[in-house]
Design a protein around this motif. Structure first.
Motif, PDB file in Angstrom:
ATOM      1  N   ASP A 215      21.041 -11.086  -2.583  1.00 63.58           N
ATOM      2  CA  ASP A 215      20.545 -11.840  -3.735  1.00 63.58           C
ATOM      3  C   ASP A 215      19.634 -12.981  -3.298  1.00 63.58           C
ATOM      4  O   ASP A 215      18.628 -13.276  -3.949  1.00 63.58           O
ATOM      5  CB  ASP A 215      21.712 -12.386  -4.558  1.00 63.58           C
TER       6      ASP A 215
ATOM      7  N   LEU B  20      16.355 -11.364  -2.200  1.00 63.74           N
ATOM      8  CA  LEU B  20      15.660 -10.823  -3.359  1.00 63.74           C
ATOM      9  C   LEU B  20      14.984 -11.942  -4.150  1.00 63.74           C
ATOM     10  O   LEU B  20      13.883 -11.754  -4.687  1.00 63.74           O
ATOM     11  CB  LEU B  20      16.630 -10.059  -4.259  1.00 63.74           C
TER      12      LEU B  20
ATOM     13  N   THR C  51      19.039  -3.447  -5.812  1.00 60.68           N
ATOM     14  CA  THR C  51      19.524  -4.162  -4.628  1.00 60.68           C
ATOM     15  C   THR C  51      21.037  -4.056  -4.518  1.00 60.68           C
ATOM     16  O   THR C  51      21.579  -3.844  -3.427  1.00 60.68           O
ATOM     17  CB  THR C  51      19.103  -5.641  -4.695  1.00 60.68           C
ATOM     18  N   ARG C  52      21.731  -4.188  -5.634  1.00 61.33           N
ATOM     19  CA  ARG C  52      23.196  -4.081  -5.604  1.00 61.33           C
ATOM     20  C   ARG C  52      23.640  -2.706  -5.121  1.00 61.33           C
ATOM     21  O   ARG C  52      24.609  -2.577  -4.369  1.00 61.33           O
ATOM     22  CB  ARG C  52      23.782  -4.355  -6.995  1.00 61.33           C
TER      23      ARG C  52
ATOM     24  N   THR D 266      13.043  -7.758 -13.275  1.00 65.88           N
ATOM     25  CA  THR D 266      14.011  -8.331 -12.332  1.00 65.88           C
ATOM     26  C   THR D 266      15.389  -7.696 -12.502  1.00 65.88           C
ATOM     27  O   THR D 266      16.134  -7.575 -11.534  1.00 65.88           O
ATOM     28  CB  THR D 266      14.116  -9.851 -12.509  1.00 65.88           C
ATOM     29  N   ARG D 267      15.703  -7.288 -13.716  1.00 66.22           N
ATOM     30  CA  ARG D 267      16.977  -6.590 -13.953  1.00 66.22           C
ATOM     31  C   ARG D 267      17.057  -5.331 -13.112  1.00 66.22           C
ATOM     32  O   ARG D 267      18.080  -5.032 -12.487  1.00 66.22           O
ATOM     33  CB  ARG D 267      17.072  -6.281 -15.444  1.00 66.22           C
TER      34      ARG D 267
ATOM     35  N   ARG E 180      17.316  -6.210  -9.294  1.00 68.37           N
ATOM     36  CA  ARG E 180      18.670  -6.653  -8.921  1.00 68.37           C
ATOM     37  C   ARG E 180      19.648  -5.482  -8.918  1.00 68.37           C
ATOM     38  O   ARG E 180      20.521  -5.393  -8.047  1.00 68.37           O
ATOM     39  CB  ARG E 180      19.141  -7.754  -9.866  1.00 68.37           C
TER      40      ARG E 180
END
Length: 220
Positions: free
Chosen positions: A182, A185, A102-103, A95-96, A99
């Motif tokens: 977020d 996601l 995605t950022r 998940t790190r 994320r």
């Protein structure tokens, strides 16, 4: 030399290097917010520099897109490798990475315009291949730990990340007024977690499907 500075700019004056970094920061935001169809004029507006300054360092839009893509994919590759080293096989590590990508809107930076006069350069081709291989490794390790459903692959991740909408721009000046990444996601991660309750249709996508998707939907 800054990591955002093209490799052939070693002899540039400090002010020229600063301009390049300023252009790249603006371009990253513009492409993430509005996609590749946006004009160079918007990059110039957000960077605060003139069109002439941009074209002095990047002869065309394709060159600018390629440089931004290389930069963002390199950052993503570093993050995947760190997660694999620090949290191998864990859901937290997976998940790190998701994320992080995605950022950066990394998924939007895999392709480069198909209207280019020549094939992507070796630097872009190499970093894209490395990133996809690292994502494959991340998927396999997380699946082996039993936390990621077994019927997805790295190509699924690239296509799913691309489905997350960009920041919603203000119609008056293009500034972002909402970012739902977020939130969306979170829904995506919930569906990716093992064991999964919905059986997925086969076959799974591969590199061919990724390339076809970007050509058909983004003209890239």
């Amino acid at each position: 030399m800054s990591p955002t500075t093209p490799p052939d700019d070693r002899r540039l004056r400090a002010d020229a290097r600063q301009n390049i970094e300023q252009i790249l920061r603006a371009a990253r935001d513009v492409f993430a917010d509005l996609g590749y169809q946006v004009s160079i004029a918007e990059v110039a507006r957000r960077s605060g520099l003139g069109m002439g300054t941009i074209y002095r360092h990047f002869p065309n839009k394709t060159a600018l897109v390629e440089r931004v893509a290389i930069e963002v994919m390199r950052e993503s590759l570093t993050e995947v490798r760190r997660a694999l080293a620090e949290e191998p096989g864990s859901w937290t590590g997976f998940t790190r990475v998701m994320r992080h990508m995605t950022r950066l809107r990394s998924s939007q930076l895999f392709p480069v315009s198909r209207g280019r006069a020549k094939e992507p350069g070796p630097e872009l081709h190499g970093i894209r291949t490395e990133l996809l291989a690292a994502l494959d490794d991340l998927v396999v390790r997380t699946q082996s730990a039993g936390t990621l459903r077994e019927d997805v692959n790295a190509s699924d991740l690239v296509l799913m990340l691309n489905s997350i909408p960009p920041r919603i721009p203000d119609p008056t000046d293009g500034s972002p007024v909402a970012d739902l990444a977020d939130r969306h996601l979170g829904v995506l991660l919930d569906g990716l977690r093992a064991p999964g309750t919905e059986r997925l249709a086969l076959p799974a996508p591969g590199r061919r499907e990724i390339d076809q998707f970007f050509r058909a939907t983004h003209d890239l």
